[in-house]
Design a protein around this motif. Structure first.
Motif, PDB file in Angstrom:
ATOM      1  N   PRO A  24       8.519   4.442 -15.641  1.00  0.00           N
ATOM      2  CA  PRO A  24       8.439   5.417 -17.267  1.00  0.00           C
ATOM      3  C   PRO A  24       7.675   3.922 -18.583  1.00  0.00           C
ATOM      4  CG  PRO A  24       9.758   6.523 -15.929  1.00  0.00           C
ATOM      5  CD  PRO A  24       9.221   4.684 -15.382  1.00  0.00           C
ATOM      6  N   GLN A  25       8.982   2.921 -18.216  1.00  0.00           N
ATOM      7  CA  GLN A  25       8.733   1.914 -19.230  1.00  0.00           C
ATOM      8  C   GLN A  25       7.318   1.836 -19.976  1.00  0.00           C
ATOM      9  OE1 GLN A  25      11.410  -1.377 -19.359  1.00  0.00           O
ATOM     10  NE2 GLN A  25       9.498  -2.756 -18.889  1.00  0.00           N
ATOM     11  N   GLN A  26       6.916   1.331 -18.370  1.00  0.00           N
ATOM     12  CA  GLN A  26       5.022   1.021 -18.976  1.00  0.00           C
ATOM     13  C   GLN A  26       4.470   2.347 -19.143  1.00  0.00           C
ATOM     14  OE1 GLN A  26       6.819  -2.987 -18.979  1.00  0.00           O
ATOM     15  NE2 GLN A  26       4.495  -2.254 -19.393  1.00  0.00           N
ATOM     16  N   MET A  27       4.762   3.169 -18.604  1.00  0.00           N
ATOM     17  CA  MET A  27       3.875   3.866 -18.720  1.00  0.00           C
ATOM     18  C   MET A  27       4.361   4.375 -21.507  1.00  0.00           C
ATOM     19  SD  MET A  27       3.604   7.214 -16.938  1.00  0.00           S
ATOM     20  CE  MET A  27       2.878   6.824 -14.935  1.00  0.00           C
ATOM     21  N   ALA A  28       5.069   4.647 -21.191  1.00  0.00           N
ATOM     22  CA  ALA A  28       5.287   4.241 -22.526  1.00  0.00           C
ATOM     23  C   ALA A  28       4.817   2.848 -23.551  1.00  0.00           C
ATOM     24  CB  ALA A  28       6.958   4.500 -22.494  1.00  0.00           C
TER      25      ALA A  28
ATOM     26  N   GLY B  91       0.752  -1.373   0.057  1.00  0.00           N
ATOM     27  CA  GLY B  91      -0.104   0.106  -0.005  1.00  0.00           C
ATOM     28  C   GLY B  91       1.128   1.562   0.185  1.00  0.00           C
ATOM     29  N   ASN B  92       2.397   1.025   0.463  1.00  0.00           N
ATOM     30  CA  ASN B  92       2.746   2.135   0.086  1.00  0.00           C
ATOM     31  C   ASN B  92       3.329   2.608  -0.863  1.00  0.00           C
ATOM     32  OD1 ASN B  92       2.611   0.776   2.541  1.00  0.00           O
ATOM     33  ND2 ASN B  92       3.984   3.126   3.563  1.00  0.00           N
ATOM     34  N   LEU B  93       3.641   1.803  -1.713  1.00  0.00           N
ATOM     35  CA  LEU B  93       4.023   1.754  -3.061  1.00  0.00           C
ATOM     36  C   LEU B  93       3.008   2.881  -4.142  1.00  0.00           C
ATOM     37  CD1 LEU B  93       4.633  -2.024  -4.466  1.00  0.00           C
ATOM     38  CD2 LEU B  93       6.257  -0.304  -3.810  1.00  0.00           C
ATOM     39  N   SER B  94       3.999   3.893  -4.761  1.00  0.00           N
ATOM     40  CA  SER B  94       3.007   4.575  -5.737  1.00  0.00           C
ATOM     41  C   SER B  94       1.810   3.555  -6.924  1.00  0.00           C
ATOM     42  CB  SER B  94       3.808   5.443  -6.037  1.00  0.00           C
ATOM     43  OG  SER B  94       3.266   5.876  -7.591  1.00  0.00           O
ATOM     44  N   THR B  95       1.304   4.273  -7.031  1.00  0.00           N
ATOM     45  CA  THR B  95       0.165   3.031  -8.252  1.00  0.00           C
ATOM     46  C   THR B  95       1.081   3.290  -9.295  1.00  0.00           C
ATOM     47  OG1 THR B  95      -1.463   5.064  -7.492  1.00  0.00           O
ATOM     48  CG2 THR B  95      -1.349   2.543  -6.332  1.00  0.00           C
TER      49      THR B  95
ATOM     50  N   HIS C 214      -1.461   3.857 -13.739  1.00  0.00           N
ATOM     51  CA  HIS C 214      -0.973   3.072 -13.250  1.00  0.00           C
ATOM     52  C   HIS C 214      -1.694   1.569 -13.086  1.00  0.00           C
ATOM     53  CE1 HIS C 214      -1.476   6.797 -10.052  1.00  0.00           C
ATOM     54  NE2 HIS C 214      -1.959   7.587 -11.991  1.00  0.00           N
ATOM     55  N   ARG C 215      -1.166   1.447 -12.214  1.00  0.00           N
ATOM     56  CA  ARG C 215      -0.927  -0.179 -12.004  1.00  0.00           C
ATOM     57  C   ARG C 215      -1.655  -0.531 -10.148  1.00  0.00           C
ATOM     58  NH1 ARG C 215       4.600  -2.913 -11.777  1.00  0.00           N
ATOM     59  NH2 ARG C 215       3.852  -4.853 -11.250  1.00  0.00           N
ATOM     60  N   GLY C 216      -1.976  -1.844 -10.024  1.00  0.00           N
ATOM     61  CA  GLY C 216      -1.790  -2.520  -9.147  1.00  0.00           C
ATOM     62  C   GLY C 216      -0.603  -3.829  -8.596  1.00  0.00           C
ATOM     63  N   TYR C 217      -0.531  -3.975  -7.295  1.00  0.00           N
ATOM     64  CA  TYR C 217       0.616  -5.149  -7.561  1.00  0.00           C
ATOM     65  C   TYR C 217      -0.638  -6.316  -6.378  1.00  0.00           C
ATOM     66  CZ  TYR C 217       2.573  -1.224  -7.885  1.00  0.00           C
ATOM     67  OH  TYR C 217       3.522  -0.150  -8.557  1.00  0.00           O
ATOM     68  N   THR C 218       0.693  -7.143  -6.623  1.00  0.00           N
ATOM     69  CA  THR C 218       0.152  -9.224  -5.430  1.00  0.00           C
ATOM     70  C   THR C 218       1.182  -8.829  -5.023  1.00  0.00           C
ATOM     71  OG1 THR C 218      -0.208  -9.842  -8.153  1.00  0.00           O
ATOM     72  CG2 THR C 218      -0.539 -11.015  -6.479  1.00  0.00           C
ATOM     73  N   ASP C 219       0.480  -9.546  -3.527  1.00  0.00           N
ATOM     74  CA  ASP C 219       1.307 -10.058  -2.567  1.00  0.00           C
ATOM     75  C   ASP C 219       1.330 -11.208  -2.927  1.00  0.00           C
ATOM     76  OD1 ASP C 219       1.893 -11.781  -0.194  1.00  0.00           O
ATOM     77  OD2 ASP C 219       0.522 -10.958   1.133  1.00  0.00           O
ATOM     78  N   ARG C 220       2.855 -11.977  -3.121  1.00  0.00           N
ATOM     79  CA  ARG C 220       3.624 -12.995  -4.230  1.00  0.00           C
ATOM     80  C   ARG C 220       4.509 -13.394  -2.941  1.00  0.00           C
ATOM     81  NH1 ARG C 220       3.626 -12.281  -9.637  1.00  0.00           N
ATOM     82  NH2 ARG C 220       3.517  -9.494  -9.950  1.00  0.00           N
ATOM     83  N   SER C 221       4.099 -13.021  -0.968  1.00  0.00           N
ATOM     84  CA  SER C 221       5.166 -14.015  -0.271  1.00  0.00           C
ATOM     85  C   SER C 221       4.564 -15.445   0.131  1.00  0.00           C
ATOM     86  CB  SER C 221       4.612 -13.545   1.049  1.00  0.00           C
ATOM     87  OG  SER C 221       3.145 -13.350   0.848  1.00  0.00           O
ATOM     88  N   GLU C 222       3.138 -15.533  -0.620  1.00  0.00           N
ATOM     89  CA  GLU C 222       2.881 -17.317  -0.541  1.00  0.00           C
ATOM     90  C   GLU C 222       2.727 -17.731  -1.536  1.00  0.00           C
ATOM     91  OE1 GLU C 222       1.442 -18.804   2.550  1.00  0.00           O
ATOM     92  OE2 GLU C 222       1.710 -16.703   3.147  1.00  0.00           O
ATOM     93  N   ARG C 223       4.212 -17.694  -2.738  1.00  0.00           N
ATOM     94  CA  ARG C 223       4.715 -18.610  -4.141  1.00  0.00           C
ATOM     95  C   ARG C 223       5.089 -19.948  -3.186  1.00  0.00           C
ATOM     96  NH1 ARG C 223       8.626 -16.166  -1.580  1.00  0.00           N
ATOM     97  NH2 ARG C 223      10.326 -16.631  -1.807  1.00  0.00           N
ATOM     98  N   PRO C 224       5.004 -21.033  -4.174  1.00  0.00           N
ATOM     99  CA  PRO C 224       4.855 -22.226  -3.795  1.00  0.00           C
ATOM    100  C   PRO C 224       6.840 -22.469  -3.908  1.00  0.00           C
ATOM    101  CG  PRO C 224       4.934 -21.838  -6.641  1.00  0.00           C
ATOM    102  CD  PRO C 224       4.519 -20.609  -5.647  1.00  0.00           C
TER     103      PRO C 224
END
Ligand code: FES
Length: 564
Positions: free
Chosen positions: A323-327, A315-319, A554-564
């Motif tokens: 620049p790569q992905q905006m371009a 939640g602290n990451l800017s959404t 803008h984009r969203g993020y995923t909690d990946r801490s429970e990865r296999p």
């Protein structure tokens, strides 16, 4: 203090290693596992052995500290014989596919062997026959080519604080691999590529995107476009001895056009767009009361680090997209030609951008700075040959000095603060107490800036080891912060995992100078002055932070801490 090397008196510093003292004196002792600025030598390769007067045992010069009265011989017949034997043993189980290896012509092991006049295989250990790990979208790991020097382990553990790979097994069964022998894709790896930069052989390399690109360039039904990140022309300028970033950008644009690109855009343009959105988002958080600190999100390894290792900070990451992905989004939506397929390429100083492209979308290929030379060679061109410069393409050609700063650590925050101050009606120069830490080169810098009557606590951090330490202080409540720029690679993008292996600590200084010079040479100081960005808001988004800009930028993020 003086020591004697090969009968010559050499002045040296207290605490220095024999390897470093010899190097300063112009005596190159072959070495493999030792790295510049590494405080934790593994001394695993033994290639740097030297003879010490008065003792029978040879010493590793990368760990041996100088002392008064020390006398060493670096190239005596005994040392040469044993050193050669060590390298021959390394070659015993190394594959013989040098002709096809990505590091062909640029392999440190091969250079060592040639320097020792090794022209055949004396010991037969046989190939290791391990599967090549291609599971990551960014990095390929070939254990067969690993010489167990441990540079990758040092960088991953001690510099980046990740520890995604480590030594396992014993004796002939020793390997370097991710935990539980899994693929890199499900390991703790954040794809920063620092391991790739230090690997002396082809054991770690970026995943190539040439195949699809070469086909697209040959297809008249495909419009192939490139975007170029700010750190790339700064690097080319330094490597080719050009005056600065504008000249390198022109040369690169000309080169890409010669091999068939239809348009070449400047990612510094979307760096400005990122700043517009990020500055707005920060001011919005100030009004809404957080969450703080707000972390920048331009660096995909940092984003993956938070998703994997510290999801409570998502939640602290800017959404804002990077620049790569905006371009990439703008190119997909605004630069396609009816009746022609679009093939969109990003040229980046970073291996993790390959991962980000797969994760976020809108791109067909990401090339690292390192891959540019080999790409041109495929078409019979070289940077140092006669190449005609070309302009970059509108509408994504204009950039402010702030956009140019994105290539180095501190640049994103400086640019965002310039625009945030403008949005608050407080335009003007940032005070020296702010600029000095912003422009420094320490891995962690903190400072305060006053905006809208409020004192903001800011930090700039580069290198994931330093970022992890900062997070621990934030979690413990001992370092309260409002706005933090994080770049995963030491020094920022100019020290990225996709940069030429020749970029050393000293090289980073030269690149910082190029980036600062590029900022000074731009007519516009802040992202908010970029006329093409202003036009884009008038024509498409309305204003920063609008519903439309959230859909596209803008984009969203995923909690990946429970990865296999
Ligand atoms: Fe000294 Fe490897 S360079 S042991």
């Amino acid at each position: 203090m003086n020591i004697e090397i090969n009968g010559r008196t050499v002045a040296c510093h207290e605490g220095e290693t024999v390897l470093a003292a010899a190097s300063r004196a112009g005596i190159q002792i072959p070495h493999l596992c030792a790295m510049e600025n590494s405080s934790v030598p593994h001394a695993s390769c033994r290639v740097c052995l030297v003879e010490v007067e008065g003792q029978a045992r040879l010493e590793t010069s990368c760990t041996m500290k100088v002392r008064e009265g020390l006398s060493v011989r670096t190239h005596s017949p005994r040392v040469l014989r044993i050193r050669r034997n060590i390298v021959e043993l390394m070659l015993a189980s190394h594959p013989d596919d040098c002709l096809y290896c990505e590091r062909s012509g640029d392999c440190e092991l091969s250079r060592l062997a040639a320097g020792m006049d090794i022209r055949g295989r004396r010991y037969g250990g046989g190939s290791k026959g391990h599967p090549v790990d291609v599971s990551s979208p960014a990095i390929v790991r070939d254990p067969n080519k690993c010489v167990l020097c441990g540079r990758c382990v040092t960088v991953c553990h001690d510099v980046q604080g990740i520890g995604a790979i480590d030594y396992t097994g014993r004796g002939f069964g020793t390997f370097i691999r991710p935990g539980a022998d899994s693929g890199l894709d499900v390991s703790d790896c954040v794809f920063c590529g620092q391991c790739v930069r230090v690997c002396p052989t082809g054991a770690l390399r970026e995943k190539s995107a040439f195949a699809g690109l070469v086909d697209a360039l040959a297809d008249p039904g495909t419009r192939v476009v490139a975007q170029i990140a700010p750190a790339v022309p700064a690097t080319l300028a330094a490597e080719l001895g050009l005056r600065g970033v504008p000249e390198a950008l022109g040369l690169l644009s000309g080169a890409l056009r010669r091999i068939g690109f239809d348009a070449v855009y400047d990612t510094a343009f979307t760096a400005d767009l990122t700043v517009m959105e990020e500055a707005h988002e920060f001011l919005d958080r100030l009004e809404q009361g957080g969450p703080f600190p707000m972390f920048t999100s331009c660096c995909p390894s940092w984003v993956r680090f938070v998703e994997l290792h510290r999801p409570r900070f998502i939640g602290n990451l800017s959404t804002c997209k990077s620049p790569q992905q905006m371009a990439a989004t703008l190119i997909r939506k605004r630069s396609a030609e009816p009746g022609r397929r679009l093939f969109s390429v990003a040229v980046m100083p970073c291996t993790a951008k390959k991962y980000e492209a797969v994760e976020v979308g809108d791109l067909d290929a990401v090339l690292t700075t390192r891959e540019l030379g080999p790409l041109l060679e495929k078409f019979g061109l070289r940077f140092d040959a006669d190449l005609e410069p070309a302009e970059l393409d509108e509408p994504f050609a204009e950039a402010s000095g702030g956009g140019r700063l994105f290539g180095g650590s501190g640049g994103v925050l400086e640019s965002a603060l310039r625009t945030a101050a403008h949005l608050k009606g407080e335009s003007g120069k940032l005070s020296p107490s702010v600029l000095t830490p912003l422009q420094g080169d320490e891995r962690l810098r903190t400072f305060t800036v006053t905006l809208g009557g409020r004192e903001l606590r800011c930090a700039v951090v580069s290198g994931l080891g330093a970022a992890r330490a900062l997070l621990e202080q934030v979690e413990a409540g001992t370092l309260p912060l409002d706005f933090v720029e994080v770049m995963s690679c030491p020094g920022g993008c100019i020290g990225g995992g996709g940069q030429p292996r020749s970029v050393s600590e000293g090289g980073l200084k030269a690149l910082r100078v190029k980036i600062r010079d590029a900022d000074r040479r731009e007519k516009l100081q802040g992202a908010h002055e970029n006329r093409a960005v202003i036009r884009l808001y008038e024509e498409v988004f309305g204003e920063a932070g609008s519903r439309k800009s959230h859909q596209w930028l803008h984009r969203g993020y995923t909690d990946r801490s429970e990865r296999p």
